[in-house]
Design a protein around this motif. Structure first.
Motif, PDB file in Angstrom:
ATOM      1  N   GLU A 145      -8.289  -4.826 -11.285  1.00 21.69           N
ATOM      2  CA  GLU A 145      -8.848  -4.751 -12.635  1.00 21.69           C
ATOM      3  C   GLU A 145     -10.053  -3.824 -12.736  1.00 21.69           C
ATOM      4  O   GLU A 145     -10.416  -3.406 -13.837  1.00 21.69           O
ATOM      5  CB  GLU A 145      -9.256  -6.166 -13.093  1.00 21.69           C
ATOM      6  CG  GLU A 145      -8.096  -7.140 -13.249  1.00 21.69           C
ATOM      7  CD  GLU A 145      -7.175  -6.766 -14.395  1.00 21.69           C
ATOM      8  OE1 GLU A 145      -7.658  -6.154 -15.366  1.00 21.69           O
ATOM      9  OE2 GLU A 145      -5.972  -7.066 -14.318  1.00 21.69           O
ATOM     10  N   GLU A 146     -10.719  -3.524 -11.622  1.00 20.73           N
ATOM     11  CA  GLU A 146     -11.960  -2.743 -11.670  1.00 20.73           C
ATOM     12  C   GLU A 146     -11.766  -1.366 -11.034  1.00 20.73           C
ATOM     13  O   GLU A 146     -12.567  -0.929 -10.193  1.00 20.73           O
ATOM     14  CB  GLU A 146     -13.079  -3.516 -10.950  1.00 20.73           C
ATOM     15  CG  GLU A 146     -13.442  -4.830 -11.593  1.00 20.73           C
ATOM     16  CD  GLU A 146     -14.124  -4.641 -12.936  1.00 20.73           C
ATOM     17  OE1 GLU A 146     -14.728  -3.558 -13.136  1.00 20.73           O
ATOM     18  OE2 GLU A 146     -14.057  -5.554 -13.770  1.00 20.73           O
ATOM     19  N   ALA A 147     -10.727  -0.666 -11.461  1.00 18.77           N
ATOM     20  CA  ALA A 147     -10.409   0.636 -10.859  1.00 18.77           C
ATOM     21  C   ALA A 147     -11.523   1.651 -11.084  1.00 18.77           C
ATOM     22  O   ALA A 147     -11.791   2.504 -10.220  1.00 18.77           O
ATOM     23  CB  ALA A 147      -9.095   1.151 -11.425  1.00 18.77           C
ATOM     24  N   GLU A 148     -12.197   1.580 -12.221  1.00 18.77           N
ATOM     25  CA  GLU A 148     -13.256   2.553 -12.496  1.00 18.77           C
ATOM     26  C   GLU A 148     -14.489   2.301 -11.630  1.00 18.77           C
ATOM     27  O   GLU A 148     -15.166   3.236 -11.218  1.00 18.77           O
ATOM     28  CB  GLU A 148     -13.637   2.500 -13.978  1.00 18.77           C
ATOM     29  CG  GLU A 148     -12.545   2.982 -14.913  1.00 18.77           C
ATOM     30  CD  GLU A 148     -13.013   3.036 -16.348  1.00 18.77           C
ATOM     31  OE1 GLU A 148     -14.223   2.775 -16.594  1.00 18.77           O
ATOM     32  OE2 GLU A 148     -12.200   3.339 -17.239  1.00 18.77           O
ATOM     33  N   ARG A 149     -14.757   1.037 -11.337  1.00 13.77           N
ATOM     34  CA  ARG A 149     -15.959   0.715 -10.563  1.00 13.77           C
ATOM     35  C   ARG A 149     -15.691   0.791  -9.060  1.00 13.77           C
ATOM     36  O   ARG A 149     -16.532   1.279  -8.298  1.00 13.77           O
ATOM     37  CB  ARG A 149     -16.465  -0.685 -10.939  1.00 13.77           C
ATOM     38  CG  ARG A 149     -17.669  -1.126 -10.132  1.00 13.77           C
ATOM     39  CD  ARG A 149     -18.247  -2.445 -10.611  1.00 13.77           C
ATOM     40  NE  ARG A 149     -19.333  -2.866  -9.748  1.00 13.77           N
ATOM     41  CZ  ARG A 149     -20.582  -2.437  -9.825  1.00 13.77           C
ATOM     42  NH1 ARG A 149     -20.902  -1.552 -10.764  1.00 13.77           N
ATOM     43  NH2 ARG A 149     -21.511  -2.869  -8.993  1.00 13.77           N
ATOM     44  N   ILE A 150     -14.540   0.290  -8.626  1.00 13.49           N
ATOM     45  CA  ILE A 150     -14.215   0.226  -7.199  1.00 13.49           C
ATOM     46  C   ILE A 150     -13.272   1.386  -6.868  1.00 13.49           C
ATOM     47  O   ILE A 150     -12.074   1.337  -7.170  1.00 13.49           O
ATOM     48  CB  ILE A 150     -13.565  -1.121  -6.850  1.00 13.49           C
ATOM     49  CG1 ILE A 150     -14.460  -2.287  -7.277  1.00 13.49           C
ATOM     50  CG2 ILE A 150     -13.285  -1.194  -5.359  1.00 13.49           C
ATOM     51  CD1 ILE A 150     -15.818  -2.302  -6.622  1.00 13.49           C
ATOM     52  N   ALA A 151     -13.804   2.407  -6.229  1.00 13.58           N
ATOM     53  CA  ALA A 151     -13.001   3.594  -5.932  1.00 13.58           C
ATOM     54  C   ALA A 151     -12.090   3.389  -4.736  1.00 13.58           C
ATOM     55  O   ALA A 151     -10.992   3.941  -4.672  1.00 13.58           O
ATOM     56  CB  ALA A 151     -13.924   4.791  -5.687  1.00 13.58           C
ATOM     57  N   GLN A 152     -12.526   2.582  -3.790  1.00 11.62           N
ATOM     58  CA  GLN A 152     -11.729   2.352  -2.589  1.00 11.62           C
ATOM     59  C   GLN A 152     -11.947   0.919  -2.123  1.00 11.62           C
ATOM     60  O   GLN A 152     -12.917   0.262  -2.502  1.00 11.62           O
ATOM     61  CB  GLN A 152     -12.133   3.339  -1.491  1.00 11.62           C
ATOM     62  CG  GLN A 152     -13.616   3.327  -1.183  1.00 11.62           C
ATOM     63  CD  GLN A 152     -14.026   4.450  -0.270  1.00 11.62           C
ATOM     64  OE1 GLN A 152     -13.204   5.238   0.166  1.00 11.62           O
ATOM     65  NE2 GLN A 152     -15.320   4.536   0.040  1.00 11.62           N
ATOM     66  N   ARG A 153     -11.027   0.452  -1.301  1.00 14.18           N
ATOM     67  CA  ARG A 153     -11.086  -0.942  -0.858  1.00 14.18           C
ATOM     68  C   ARG A 153     -12.371  -1.255  -0.099  1.00 14.18           C
ATOM     69  O   ARG A 153     -12.863  -2.379  -0.122  1.00 14.18           O
ATOM     70  CB  ARG A 153      -9.876  -1.269   0.015  1.00 14.18           C
ATOM     71  CG  ARG A 153      -8.561  -1.254  -0.747  1.00 14.18           C
ATOM     72  CD  ARG A 153      -7.385  -1.607   0.160  1.00 14.18           C
ATOM     73  NE  ARG A 153      -6.125  -1.454  -0.566  1.00 14.18           N
ATOM     74  CZ  ARG A 153      -5.565  -2.406  -1.311  1.00 14.18           C
ATOM     75  NH1 ARG A 153      -6.159  -3.584  -1.414  1.00 14.18           N
ATOM     76  NH2 ARG A 153      -4.430  -2.187  -1.940  1.00 14.18           N
ATOM     77  N   GLY A 154     -12.913  -0.253   0.563  1.00 17.00           N
ATOM     78  CA  GLY A 154     -14.145  -0.473   1.309  1.00 17.00           C
ATOM     79  C   GLY A 154     -15.346  -0.765   0.437  1.00 17.00           C
ATOM     80  O   GLY A 154     -16.401  -1.168   0.946  1.00 17.00           O
ATOM     81  N   ASP A 155     -15.211  -0.554  -0.885  1.00 18.47           N
ATOM     82  CA  ASP A 155     -16.311  -0.851  -1.801  1.00 18.47           C
ATOM     83  C   ASP A 155     -16.376  -2.329  -2.180  1.00 18.47           C
ATOM     84  O   ASP A 155     -17.273  -2.728  -2.933  1.00 18.47           O
ATOM     85  CB  ASP A 155     -16.165  -0.029  -3.089  1.00 18.47           C
ATOM     86  CG  ASP A 155     -16.407   1.454  -2.850  1.00 18.47           C
ATOM     87  OD1 ASP A 155     -17.100   1.785  -1.863  1.00 18.47           O
ATOM     88  OD2 ASP A 155     -15.890   2.271  -3.633  1.00 18.47           O
ATOM     89  N   LEU A 156     -15.430  -3.106  -1.683  1.00 21.01           N
ATOM     90  CA  LEU A 156     -15.350  -4.518  -2.066  1.00 21.01           C
ATOM     91  C   LEU A 156     -15.148  -5.364  -0.815  1.00 21.01           C
ATOM     92  O   LEU A 156     -14.388  -4.997   0.083  1.00 21.01           O
ATOM     93  CB  LEU A 156     -14.180  -4.735  -3.045  1.00 21.01           C
ATOM     94  CG  LEU A 156     -13.874  -6.165  -3.467  1.00 21.01           C
ATOM     95  CD1 LEU A 156     -15.021  -6.756  -4.286  1.00 21.01           C
ATOM     96  CD2 LEU A 156     -12.571  -6.219  -4.279  1.00 21.01           C
ATOM     97  N   CYS A 157     -15.823  -6.501  -0.776  1.00 21.45           N
ATOM     98  CA  CYS A 157     -15.595  -7.442   0.329  1.00 21.45           C
ATOM     99  C   CYS A 157     -15.709  -8.869  -0.191  1.00 21.45           C
ATOM    100  O   CYS A 157     -16.207  -9.117  -1.295  1.00 21.45           O
ATOM    101  CB  CYS A 157     -16.577  -7.202   1.482  1.00 21.45           C
ATOM    102  SG  CYS A 157     -18.187  -8.001   1.293  1.00 21.45           S
ATOM    103  N   GLY A 158     -15.246  -9.802   0.611  1.00 26.27           N
ATOM    104  CA  GLY A 158     -15.371 -11.217   0.301  1.00 26.27           C
ATOM    105  C   GLY A 158     -16.390 -11.860   1.223  1.00 26.27           C
ATOM    106  O   GLY A 158     -16.598 -11.417   2.355  1.00 26.27           O
ATOM    107  N   VAL A 159     -17.036 -12.913   0.735  1.00 26.31           N
ATOM    108  CA  VAL A 159     -17.992 -13.685   1.542  1.00 26.31           C
ATOM    109  C   VAL A 159     -17.631 -15.163   1.390  1.00 26.31           C
ATOM    110  O   VAL A 159     -17.518 -15.656   0.265  1.00 26.31           O
ATOM    111  CB  VAL A 159     -19.448 -13.457   1.091  1.00 26.31           C
ATOM    112  CG1 VAL A 159     -20.400 -14.322   1.921  1.00 26.31           C
ATOM    113  CG2 VAL A 159     -19.826 -11.990   1.212  1.00 26.31           C
ATOM    114  N   LEU A 160     -17.446 -15.818   2.509  1.00 23.43           N
ATOM    115  CA  LEU A 160     -17.138 -17.243   2.510  1.00 23.43           C
ATOM    116  C   LEU A 160     -18.292 -17.975   3.187  1.00 23.43           C
ATOM    117  O   LEU A 160     -18.585 -17.744   4.358  1.00 23.43           O
ATOM    118  CB  LEU A 160     -15.829 -17.510   3.259  1.00 23.43           C
ATOM    119  CG  LEU A 160     -15.401 -18.983   3.383  1.00 23.43           C
ATOM    120  CD1 LEU A 160     -15.137 -19.586   1.997  1.00 23.43           C
ATOM    121  CD2 LEU A 160     -14.162 -19.107   4.273  1.00 23.43           C
ATOM    122  N   LEU A 161     -18.963 -18.850   2.430  1.00 17.72           N
ATOM    123  CA  LEU A 161     -20.059 -19.654   2.956  1.00 17.72           C
ATOM    124  C   LEU A 161     -19.559 -21.063   3.224  1.00 17.72           C
ATOM    125  O   LEU A 161     -19.081 -21.744   2.305  1.00 17.72           O
ATOM    126  CB  LEU A 161     -21.215 -19.697   1.960  1.00 17.72           C
ATOM    127  CG  LEU A 161     -21.837 -18.349   1.579  1.00 17.72           C
ATOM    128  CD1 LEU A 161     -22.866 -18.538   0.472  1.00 17.72           C
ATOM    129  CD2 LEU A 161     -22.479 -17.690   2.781  1.00 17.72           C
TER     130      LEU A 161
END
Length: 307
Positions: free
Chosen positions: A98-114
């Protein structure tokens, strides 16, 4: 798949129902969640970063994060459950789509599990997904092998490694400092926070954590004496009190109520046992027998029976 429904979707559903395999049931427009999908927290790196300031909590985490991070928190009362990792990855995939304009590549996004600590259910899901653990030290891990980077932080281990007393509140440990206890009290006492959390699952757990940080005498001071004792069995209510202090609160007939006769006079000398007998029994005693008793006992008996 997607938010836009076209005429072709309707026609293709008819095609599946009419000409598809009878071994399958066809359902249309099926929601995949009973509630709207929402992540616990979304961390967005600012475009223009200000001056570097000391970080107060999860100090090593922030430098591990890319542009955006989706964070899921598991608590003591609602710990990690099987397939929670699949759900977190689904959030990452959906956000990325959904955020193609903001996230150019997969490396721009990560998950955090606490999580308070690693559990067998988490280990099992990691194995099922073919991921591997990379120990970053001090309670931080990275799960490798997925479509997105995923950081796991064990709250108990991180709190100890970084000596973060506020973070201890979110794990199995108890807060050690007055500052942490005061912070928790202030958050619960804040009107806007209290209104938001009082009806949520885990509120009782938060209150128990708060009470555990307070000295017992401070907690008990808020209750009346009868409230302090409510729910305690009788033996615990009088534990530590000397017998004479307990008995002084009762009339003589209350002290012996319910006891059989032999227990009521147990430990008394014979002459006191004799004085405990009913008047009609004392009247049946002969004068010769009374003369064998001490003067004080004899006079006490004759005064009672009028002899």
């Amino acid at each position: 798949m997607g938010s836009t429904r076209t005429a072709w979707h309707v026609l293709f559903a008819a095609l599946l129902v009419q000409r598809g395999s009878r071994r399958f049931e066809v359902r249309r427009e099926v929601p995949l969640s009973t509630e709207p999908l929402r992540v616990d927290y979304l961390l967005l790196r600012r475009e223009t970063e200000g001056p570097t300031e000391p970080v107060g909590t999860l100090r090593r985490l922030w430098d591990l994060l890319p542009k955006d991070a989706i964070v899921e928190l598991k608590s003591i009362g609602r710990p990690y459950r099987r397939r929670n990792l699949d759900r977190l990855f689904s959030y990452l995939h959906l956000y990325y789509a959904e955020e193609a304009e903001r996230i150019a590549q997969r490396g721009d996004l990560c998950g955090v599990l606490l999580v308070p600590s690693r559990t067998r259910s988490l280990d099992a899901d990691v194995a099922d997904l073919g991921l591997t653990w990379d120990d970053l030290g001090d309670g931080y891990w990275q799960l490798r092998g997925g479509a997105f980077a995923l950081i796991v932080a064990e709250v108990d281990a991180v709190a100890e490694a970084e000596d973060d007393d506020l973070l201890r509140l979110f794990g199995h440990s108890e807060a050690l400092t007055l500052a942490a206890r005061r912070w928790l009290s202030q958050q619960i006492g804040a009107k806007e926070v209290a209104m938001e959390i009082q009806d949520l699952e885990g509120f009782d757990e938060v209150l128990r954590k708060l009470l555990a940080t307070l000295p017992p005498e401070q907690v008990l001071s808020a209750y009346a004496p009868e409230q302090r004792l409510a729910g305690l069995p009788p033996e615990q209510r009088v534990a530590g009190l000397p017998p004479e202090q307990v008995l002084s609160a009762y009339a003589p007939e209350q002290r012996v109520a319910g006891l059989p006769p032999e227990q009521r006079v147990a430990g008394l000398p014979p002459e006191q046992v004799l004085l405990a007998l009913p008047d009609e029994v004392l009247r049946a005693l002969s004068d010769a027998y009374l003369d064998t008793l001490s003067k004080e006992t004899r006079e006490a008996i004759r005064a009672r029976i009028g002899r």
